[in-house]
Scaffold this active site. Sequence first.
Site, PDB file in Angstrom:
ATOM      1  N   HIS A 131       5.713 -17.137 -57.870  1.00 21.32           N
ATOM      2  CA  HIS A 131       4.725 -17.156 -56.783  1.00 21.32           C
ATOM      3  C   HIS A 131       4.355 -18.591 -56.426  1.00 21.32           C
ATOM      4  CE1 HIS A 131       0.934 -15.927 -54.665  1.00 21.32           C
ATOM      5  NE2 HIS A 131       0.521 -17.092 -55.154  1.00 21.32           N
ATOM      6  N   GLU A 132       4.123 -19.424 -57.439  1.00 17.23           N
ATOM      7  CA  GLU A 132       3.739 -20.805 -57.174  1.00 17.23           C
ATOM      8  C   GLU A 132       4.895 -21.602 -56.574  1.00 17.23           C
ATOM      9  OE1 GLU A 132       0.771 -21.452 -57.148  1.00 17.23           O
ATOM     10  OE2 GLU A 132       0.033 -19.755 -58.310  1.00 17.23           O
ATOM     11  N   HIS A 135       4.900 -20.995 -52.901  1.00 15.01           N
ATOM     12  CA  HIS A 135       3.947 -21.843 -52.176  1.00 15.01           C
ATOM     13  C   HIS A 135       4.540 -23.220 -51.919  1.00 15.01           C
ATOM     14  CE1 HIS A 135       0.375 -19.489 -51.703  1.00 15.01           C
ATOM     15  NE2 HIS A 135       0.218 -19.250 -52.990  1.00 15.01           N
ATOM     16  N   GLU A 199      -1.088 -16.203 -49.170  1.00 15.88           N
ATOM     17  CA  GLU A 199      -0.951 -15.505 -50.454  1.00 15.88           C
ATOM     18  C   GLU A 199      -0.015 -14.307 -50.334  1.00 15.88           C
ATOM     19  OE1 GLU A 199      -1.930 -16.430 -53.431  1.00 15.88           O
ATOM     20  OE2 GLU A 199      -2.763 -18.229 -52.516  1.00 15.88           O
TER      21      GLU A 199
END
Length: 305
Positions: A131-132, A135, A199
């Site tokens: 997930h990071e 980003h 998100e």
Amino acid sequence: MAGNVKVFVLMAALTALVMALGWMLGGSGGALIALVIAGGMNFFSYWNSDKMVLRQQGAVELSPQQGAELYAMTARLAERAQMPMPKLYLLPTQQPNAFATGRNPENSAVAVTQGLLNHLSADEIEGVIAHELAHIRHRDTLTMTITATMAGAIAMMGNMMLFAGSREGRGGMFGGILAMILAPMAAMMVQMAISRAREYEADATGAQISGKPRALALALQRIAQAAGRSVNLPAEKNPAAAAMFIINPLHAMRADRLFTTHPPTEDRITRLMAMDGTAPRAPVATAPSRIPRTGAKPRTPWGRG
């Protein structure tokens, strides 16, 4: 493209709000000064965003030797995402959480808390790291850092309006009080609008990178439950950076939770479970992660012998 246009419009709204507060403080000259200050802060944030946020959160950089399995996991995911390996940092707090920062994929960092390593399985940690990385690949880290910087500046200028309004500021005392309340609230709403869309996108891309959407969904559920029971002191001292974390790190009893910068965790879990083709359900017992955890005799800042 539509997402980038939306971010541009929202960033323009923040800039306009900064200028409006400057005008209330000092007329056209004040608006120009406020614009110059905002530009200077953004320029500083562009080159120093990662160092600034990591320092605020008390992060400690991990070497490949200190975090061997976490390092190998991140390197494997970064290769799968076709992006450079980011630096890894440890946040010395027991609240499970994580965030990414940096101005571009070549100058990026992923920070995880000690609590994340203690309470999540290896698959769940992998989902969080993915997930990071999403980003970073989307360059959300730069956008959110600049947004947090401008939101902090607007809050500061809103407080200044209380004193300026009682003298020669436009709107008098009432205008100063109104600006002090509404300006930070407006900045938070813009920050919310940017963060929530990002998100959802990072969840979807992270699930694709890891190939384990259900593991990320369970990780979100565990982190959200733990975040409401524990306090992340560095995050509480710097609430403008809350939007950078995978789950809002601010304590459930704080008023900041009234204007959360994250979409509902339940919605995020539902979307991820739909990608996995399963229905949402409560976390089940999982095999403990092989990634080292804090013990009685630590050999490194984050592991045990």
